[in-house]
Design an enzyme around this catalytic site. Sequence first.
Site, PDB file in Angstrom:
ATOM      1  N   HIS A  70      -1.083   0.673  -9.408  1.00  0.00           N
ATOM      2  CA  HIS A  70      -0.734   1.490 -10.633  1.00  0.00           C
ATOM      3  C   HIS A  70      -1.577   0.535 -11.980  1.00  0.00           C
ATOM      4  O   HIS A  70      -1.673  -0.613 -11.684  1.00  0.00           O
ATOM      5  CB  HIS A  70       0.668   1.221 -10.904  1.00  0.00           C
ATOM      6  CG  HIS A  70       1.584   1.546  -9.782  1.00  0.00           C
ATOM      7  ND1 HIS A  70       1.839   2.820  -9.336  1.00  0.00           N
ATOM      8  CD2 HIS A  70       2.494   0.712  -8.990  1.00  0.00           C
ATOM      9  CE1 HIS A  70       2.554   2.906  -8.160  1.00  0.00           C
ATOM     10  NE2 HIS A  70       2.867   1.664  -8.247  1.00  0.00           N
ATOM     11  N   GLU A  91       6.021  -3.454 -11.873  1.00  0.00           N
ATOM     12  CA  GLU A  91       7.543  -3.377 -11.263  1.00  0.00           C
ATOM     13  C   GLU A  91       7.968  -4.309 -10.337  1.00  0.00           C
ATOM     14  O   GLU A  91       7.231  -5.408 -10.293  1.00  0.00           O
ATOM     15  CB  GLU A  91       7.274  -1.894 -10.358  1.00  0.00           C
ATOM     16  CG  GLU A  91       6.185  -1.996  -9.402  1.00  0.00           C
ATOM     17  CD  GLU A  91       5.996  -0.766  -8.593  1.00  0.00           C
ATOM     18  OE1 GLU A  91       6.933  -0.047  -8.392  1.00  0.00           O
ATOM     19  OE2 GLU A  91       4.871  -0.694  -8.050  1.00  0.00           O
ATOM     20  N   ARG A 106      -3.558   6.119  -4.993  1.00  0.00           N
ATOM     21  CA  ARG A 106      -3.615   5.861  -3.696  1.00  0.00           C
ATOM     22  C   ARG A 106      -4.992   5.429  -3.162  1.00  0.00           C
ATOM     23  O   ARG A 106      -6.087   6.253  -3.581  1.00  0.00           O
ATOM     24  CB  ARG A 106      -3.248   7.161  -2.812  1.00  0.00           C
ATOM     25  CG  ARG A 106      -1.705   7.563  -3.077  1.00  0.00           C
ATOM     26  CD  ARG A 106      -1.242   8.674  -1.903  1.00  0.00           C
ATOM     27  NE  ARG A 106      -0.087   9.319  -2.387  1.00  0.00           N
ATOM     28  CZ  ARG A 106      -0.312  10.823  -2.906  1.00  0.00           C
ATOM     29  NH1 ARG A 106      -1.381  11.130  -2.924  1.00  0.00           N
ATOM     30  NH2 ARG A 106       0.865  10.949  -3.455  1.00  0.00           N
ATOM     31  N   HIS A 137      -0.535  -2.599  -3.139  1.00  0.00           N
ATOM     32  CA  HIS A 137       0.853  -2.838  -2.612  1.00  0.00           C
ATOM     33  C   HIS A 137       1.260  -1.574  -1.654  1.00  0.00           C
ATOM     34  O   HIS A 137       0.710  -0.526  -1.916  1.00  0.00           O
ATOM     35  CB  HIS A 137       1.976  -3.257  -3.699  1.00  0.00           C
ATOM     36  CG  HIS A 137       2.370  -2.203  -4.581  1.00  0.00           C
ATOM     37  ND1 HIS A 137       1.277  -1.895  -5.756  1.00  0.00           N
ATOM     38  CD2 HIS A 137       3.171  -1.025  -4.511  1.00  0.00           C
ATOM     39  CE1 HIS A 137       1.718  -0.702  -6.395  1.00  0.00           C
ATOM     40  NE2 HIS A 137       3.035  -0.288  -5.745  1.00  0.00           N
TER      41      HIS A 137
END
Length: 269
Positions: free
Chosen positions: A57, A76, A154, A134
């Site tokens: 991200h 996050e 992705r 991740h």
Amino acid sequence: MLKLDPIKSEKVWGYELWVASTHINGCQKNLIEACGTEHPLLVKVIQADESLSIQVHPDDQKAVELEGENNRGKTECWYVLDAKPGAKLVYGLNKKYTVDEMRTAIENNTLENYLRQVEVHKGDFIFIPAGTVHAIGGGLRLMEVQQSCDITYRLYDWGRPRELHVEKSLKVIKNVDLPEVKPFDKEFECQYFSLSKIQVNGGYAFYNSKREKKAENWVFIYVIEGNGIIKSSSLEGRFQMESEQVYAVAPGEKIAMEAKGSIMKIVAK
């Protein structure tokens, strides 16, 4: 105080529950109406029956640069609610690589050799700063706290025929040292949010001391496990609470619990 009903989204790998969200892609009407505008955080429960894609991200700067104004990045964290024996996740790269090395690995379908895979267990905590490569592995159920952002790039998807975002991914990957994966230790704080895990053995009271009626001053209470009664200073009556429920506590409001279990208090910074 608001009880928030989850918004379920089926995925090829399992499903997501958006349990506290004002994001346009999954908005809880009672929360957005109470806040008046978007809350800066989004809380999910992720059920991964199979592995998610290898992804990354952007941070705040790259989100605007690549997706336009009024976008924010996505830092996050995950709290492991349940894990099958041997369950793993991808947590960064196994060493530092150049952009050209990463691009070649993706083109040659050898990216798996570049990933750091970590076995995790129930109660573990994982911090994922924006820019971290991740993936959540199969056999995991997680609570995720993140910036209110739905931008995912992705790099690799285990052969599934979904769109990849290689060039954007390569622009946002950061080679940074990551904290150790370990059981959650009562409190965590970063630039965007703080978390506090509280064990409730009979009674617990919380006062949201932020008085200004801003969206970011609403506090989320996530019930990790347990059951009991929750009461609010702003509402009449007593409400049953159960595992994985989420409550939004208004600025200036006090709640009291008669319960046994554990909760996570989630506060925007």
